[in-house]
Enzyme design. Structure first.
Site, mmCIF file in Angstrom:
data_model
loop_
_atom_site.group_PDB
_atom_site.id
_atom_site.type_symbol
_atom_site.label_atom_id
_atom_site.label_comp_id
_atom_site.label_asym_id
_atom_site.label_seq_id
_atom_site.Cartn_x
_atom_site.Cartn_y
_atom_site.Cartn_z
ATOM 1 N N CYS A 112 0.812 -1.228 0.000
ATOM 2 C CA CYS A 112 0.000 0.000 0.000
ATOM 3 C C CYS A 112 0.842 1.274 0.000
ATOM 4 O O CYS A 112 0.337 2.352 -0.298
ATOM 5 C CB CYS A 112 -0.954 -0.003 1.185
ATOM 6 S SG CYS A 112 -2.041 -1.426 1.192
ATOM 7 N N HIS A 259 -3.294 7.317 3.005
ATOM 8 C CA HIS A 259 -3.691 6.010 2.486
ATOM 9 C C HIS A 259 -5.078 5.681 3.050
ATOM 10 O O HIS A 259 -5.349 5.889 4.228
ATOM 11 C CB HIS A 259 -2.661 4.961 2.920
ATOM 12 C CG HIS A 259 -3.076 3.572 2.589
ATOM 13 N ND1 HIS A 259 -3.551 3.221 1.354
ATOM 14 C CD2 HIS A 259 -3.115 2.437 3.353
ATOM 15 C CE1 HIS A 259 -3.858 1.943 1.350
ATOM 16 N NE2 HIS A 259 -3.610 1.439 2.550
ATOM 17 N N ASN A 289 -10.170 -0.162 0.538
ATOM 18 C CA ASN A 289 -8.720 -0.019 0.468
ATOM 19 C C ASN A 289 -8.225 -0.648 -0.840
ATOM 20 O O ASN A 289 -8.246 -1.870 -0.981
ATOM 21 C CB ASN A 289 -8.100 -0.722 1.689
ATOM 22 C CG ASN A 289 -6.586 -0.672 1.708
ATOM 23 O OD1 ASN A 289 -5.958 -0.256 0.739
ATOM 24 N ND2 ASN A 289 -6.006 -1.118 2.807
#
Ligand code: COA
Length: 332
Positions: A112, A259, A289
């Site tokens: 990520c 994020h 996500n």
């Protein structure tokens, strides 16, 4: 000065919407639990389009938005932890499709945190006069990695891609990147080697903490609590460290793009840092996500709505498997 300017953004969102209500038809969960614990209502799933297709669509959109000739792109960087191929690199497929015939290409996998690491890498390449324009694409198809009997992890993730074309700027940029490999087993997806027909192969010797059974190989395994705690601390550390390097204050930043893992993680970090909420961009309610694609997707949405303005000071901050984390501050 190691500055970058984003001259084009693009994104790709798969058509299929997987709502919390849909998840509750296959898992013992419900919309209320998921929304209150994560802030996510729905995510997109790429049912039939591979990762490279999503990456190409986002990249084509970013190149079009930049207005440059694809032949003027000198490097294609792809951030992904869910490629369709071990090799060639995803960036090579993208390089071919966008017609970046003069570009080198390689991939970056820091899960990520991938877009942050790729943007930092791009800024360093742009210091060299051989590199004028760099295409960065971050694309993830995590649905095939997720175990849809695991209600604590599969509810979090979605598929999608975001891209940006960046060029050198004489405005400033700072970064802080970090890795804590001692947390490697908090979030992982092990490659399945059991299908090999090499008669000499025996079961892999695994590092401590990695579980490898038929149901756990090739699926995402996560210690949610450990990642949560790491994430809240790591985001605050990264923002503090990058601001310290820059000499800027929290108030000097016009826009924070974190994020998009979990609204509660973002809220805790924002509260801990004392940031004004209106400066923090969040889009995870309808996306979930999407790993490395989260931040460039936010940038693309902001670009499309005209909110990405010249002279803005932007702070990107992320974390992911590794465990990795990092933050970048730049003036657009
Ligand atoms: N629906 C209903 N109940 C659920 C559930 C779901 N989707 N997932 C877990 N539960 C249950 C658990 O089984 C547990 O039940 P029990 O108390 O009877 O054992 C209870 O809810 C609490 O579970 P817990 O794991 O403590 O929940 P949590 O508040 O820590 O939330 C996460 C779980 C995964 C949402 C949270 O830990 C998280 O977001 N972690 C970070 C993960 C992340 O961001 N990963 C990506 C990094 S890039």
């Amino acid at each position: 000065m190691r500055g970058i300017k984003i001259i084009g953004t693009g994104m790709y969102v798969p058509e299929i919407v997987a709502s919390n209500d849909w998840l509750s038809t296959i898992l013992d969960t419900n919309d209320e639990w998921i929304y209150t614990r994560t802030g996510i209502r729905e995510r997109r799933i790429s049912a039939d389009k591979p990762n490279y297709y999503m990456a190409e669509q986002a990249a084509l959109a970013a190149v079009k938005d930049s207005g440059i000739d694809p032949a003027e792109i000198d490097l294609v960087l792809a951030a992904t932890c869910s490629p369709d191929f071990f090799y060639p690199a995803l960036s090579c497929l993208v390089q071919h499709t966008v017609g970046a015939e003069n570009a080198a290409a390689f991939d970056i996998n820091s899960a990520c945190t991938g877009f942050i690491n790729a943007l930092d890498t791009a800024s360093r390449f742009l210091q060299d006069s051989d590199y004028r324009n760099i295409l960065i694409v971050a694309s993830e198809r995590l649905a095939p990695h997720c175990d849809y009997t695991d209600r604590s992890a599969s509810i979090l993730f979605g598929d999608g891609a975001g891209a940006a074309v960046v060029t050198k700027s004489d405005k400033p940029m700072w970064s802080y990147l970090s890795a804590k490999g001692d947390y490697f087993n908090a979030l992982y997806c092990k490659v399945d080697h059991s299908r090999s027909n090499c008669p000499l192969l025996e079961p892999d010797t695994l590092p401590e903490g990695i579980i490898d059974t038929e149901s756990k190989t090739h699926t995402l395994q996560m210690n949610g609590k450990a990642v949560y705690k790491f994430a809240v601390d790591a985001m605050q550390t990264a923002v503090n460290k990058v601001l310290e390097k820059s000499g800027l204050t929290k108030e000097d930043i016009d826009l924070y793009i974190p994020h998009q893992a979990n609204a509660r993680i973002i809220e805790s970090a924002v509260k801990g840092l004392g940031l004004p909420e209106e400066k923090v961009y969040v889009n995870l309610e309808n996306r979930g996500n999407t790993s490395s694609a989260c931040i460039p997707t936010c940038l693309a949405e902001l670009g499309e709505s005209g909110r990405l303005k010249e002279g803005m000071k932007i702070c990107l901050v992320g974390f992911g498997a590794g465990l990795t984390s990092g933050a970048i501050v730049f003036e657009q």
